[in-house]
Motif scaffolding. Sequence first.
Motif, mmCIF file in Angstrom:
data_model
loop_
_atom_site.group_PDB
_atom_site.id
_atom_site.type_symbol
_atom_site.label_atom_id
_atom_site.label_comp_id
_atom_site.label_asym_id
_atom_site.label_seq_id
_atom_site.Cartn_x
_atom_site.Cartn_y
_atom_site.Cartn_z
ATOM 1 N N HIS A 1 -9.832 5.347 -3.980
ATOM 2 C CA HIS A 1 -8.746 4.894 -4.851
ATOM 3 C C HIS A 1 -9.272 4.132 -6.067
ATOM 4 C CE1 HIS A 1 -5.145 5.860 -2.393
ATOM 5 N NE2 HIS A 1 -6.014 5.784 -1.398
ATOM 6 N N SER B 1 -3.531 4.028 0.976
ATOM 7 C CA SER B 1 -2.634 4.110 -0.186
ATOM 8 C C SER B 1 -1.839 2.826 -0.344
ATOM 9 C CB SER B 1 -1.680 5.302 -0.039
ATOM 10 O OG SER B 1 -2.371 6.521 -0.123
ATOM 11 N N GLU C 1 -0.941 8.727 -1.553
ATOM 12 C CA GLU C 1 -1.058 8.973 -2.987
ATOM 13 C C GLU C 1 -2.410 8.510 -3.507
ATOM 14 O OE1 GLU C 1 1.919 6.619 -4.884
ATOM 15 O OE2 GLU C 1 1.326 4.801 -3.846
#
Length: 775
Positions: A596, A703, A766
């Motif tokens: 991320h 996420s 995500e």
Amino acid sequence: MLARATKHVLSTPLKPPFRFRGCLAAMRRPPSTSASRAATTSAIRPASVDDTDLIAFFDQPQTPQKPTSPTGIFGHSSLTTPTAFVALADSTLRRAELLTERILRARESRDELFKVVKNLDRLSDMLCGVIDLAELVRNAHPDPAWVRSAEEVYEKLCEFMNVLNTNVGLYEVLRDVLSDEDVVKSLSPEAHQTALIFWRDFEKSGIDLPPAQRERFVSLSTDILVLGRQFLNETAAPRPPARIQYSELKGLEDLGMGARLRLQAQVTKRDLLVYPGSLQAQMIMRSAPAEEPRRKVYMAANSSTPEQIELLERLLRSRAELARLVGKESYAHMTLSDKMAKSPENVQHFLNTLADHTRPYARRALRTLSMRKQAHLNTPPFPTIQAWDRDYYCPPEPPAPPISLPPLTLGTVFMALSRLFQALYGVSLRLAETSSGEVWHTDVRKLEVVDEDRGVLGWIYADLFARGGKPGGAAHYTVRCSRRTDDDDSQGDFKYADERDRAIVRVSQEFEASKRFRIPGQDVTFQLPVIVLLCEFARPTMGRGATVLEWHEVLTLFHEMGHAMHSMIGRTEYQNVSGTRCATDFVELPSILMEHFLNSPVVLSLFDPDGTFAIRQAGNHHEDPCRSIDTHTQILLAMLDQAYHSSAAGTPTFDSTSALEDLYKTRGLIPYVPGTTWQTQFGHLFGYGATYYSYLFDRAIASRVWSTVFSPDPLRRETGESYKREILRYGGGRDPWVMVSSLLKQPVLASGNAEAMAEVGRWKIEDEVAVPGRH
């Protein structure tokens, strides 16, 4: 059992009592109150000389080593030959027998009862330290003689460990320890957690069974190991080719390789033989306008022989019998009892909730593909998308960075990683020279991981370049775990030993002594972690220059370094709860979270040592429009894994193909293709049996952690210290639900019940691109 850090860290198929795992927890340093650490906004420091040195270290072809005193693998002076490796195993085996005898006699002395948990962990580490080394050598060493010795060492010590797993005497001693109030009060939280891990694993191994059934448990465990390795070999076996006619390749004339395929078929006047997985097969699946060649390639790629299916079903039946032997309803029930999920029912809560969330997006994407197919073939509205249509109507697109970046060399990426770890944790990567004989190939680079306060935390050996015979994909191996050693009292192991024993164990003692390091400023000694990263990047050359990484390779390296930092940060006194040696459905959280960070422009600026990057949004950044279809497919795989490890797998009528077909008919969005049996290529059924949901589960948690904790200011030191304090320092030494609940400040998660599992299922997955083959 032996929690070896493999392509995952996590391909260990069985977890009996002596699962000799580890996790960093003890020696916890309270958060510093210095001004730099109390800062609430991130500040990007210029790259240091140590950081920029990493660029040349990885980007230049290997220069000749300076003359050094010869040593053995990982600096162990005795490990200079394959024969010496076998000698180490024999010596370790005798030491383990002596220590086992000491533990069995612990009730003869009250003082010894207080040392049982420590001694069990030492026994675990003693065996694990050699087995984990063997696992690495047999996968990475280019010399067949070393590989053969590693196989022998691995099998010999694993066999002994399987016997330990059903040793009633050890179980009874541990039972007395845990029922003694004074002894329990003397245990630190980490020690108590280690004791409970051993206790649960003993019970999982049917320790209360009659002798004949215990022997059957050991026999089944061995059978499962053998069947699993055979199954993995079969998953990699080539499938028969598809026969493609010249006329079926119409439309590929202008597509480079497609034109060559057509020309080859035209010249030879024979059908083309297209092998699944080949570049030709990929070209046809993505670019052939006609449906028939794509269907043929799909069928060829997803077929199995009856023998391959029988091998898988034998593995599943053996696991089902093992579970029944210890009184569990299914292998999933047996496996999940000590995971975050706790039960297959809770896994189903998570998967159902996640599927309900994902299905509308996947349906929407499939409708888009259907409209593309309708326009292409001029059919009535909304034709069915078949399995061989997915890549043609929505060709997979390689991941791309969110901002425009220059080409990134391997050394530049390591420099950025070091700068990121400095910003978050006060930890940096530094060059370390190797001695002659210390590494198994000249490609291997050594790094030391250094904390600004505590000094060296451990070492990373990076074997990153492709070569013949080396396994594909990326992997993280734990070769050595954190463990406190100054209070070992190892001399007590020899109370009943004779001179012959002392001579035999000398090699093992020297091996153990070389792993100990006195902590600066403290009167304690620790075994510091050693991990190995395996990748298959292109090697730098004088002619071609430095290795430039594709974006998916950058993602892979960040993922594996997430595992590495989990192994490095903190110092636990017990190796059985060290770093990545924690619950399977928790271990991917740090590695997925690392990916991320690559979505943040401010983090990407760390790739620039001079601060001259122009931070601007890139026009090539995109999300795969069909990613929701792939996520839904991964949910189905997790559901299939649960079905294969349910009680149904132990029934005489169990049919793995029927179970696959039923799942697609009831939960699938793309129709099952009759005649296909792709379950024999689902290699994770071995290493992740009943826990394949873990990657989806940790993607959801990562996420949420990214969006709520790190995203507002990704380089904020205070946030990094919080994450280190709440998650990384504990490894497996604390309930993962409590850790996640504390970090996210969501008390509802702390219980880890069915509602907590469903809550995670409701979180959006995500900002992280799944790269196939990464664990």
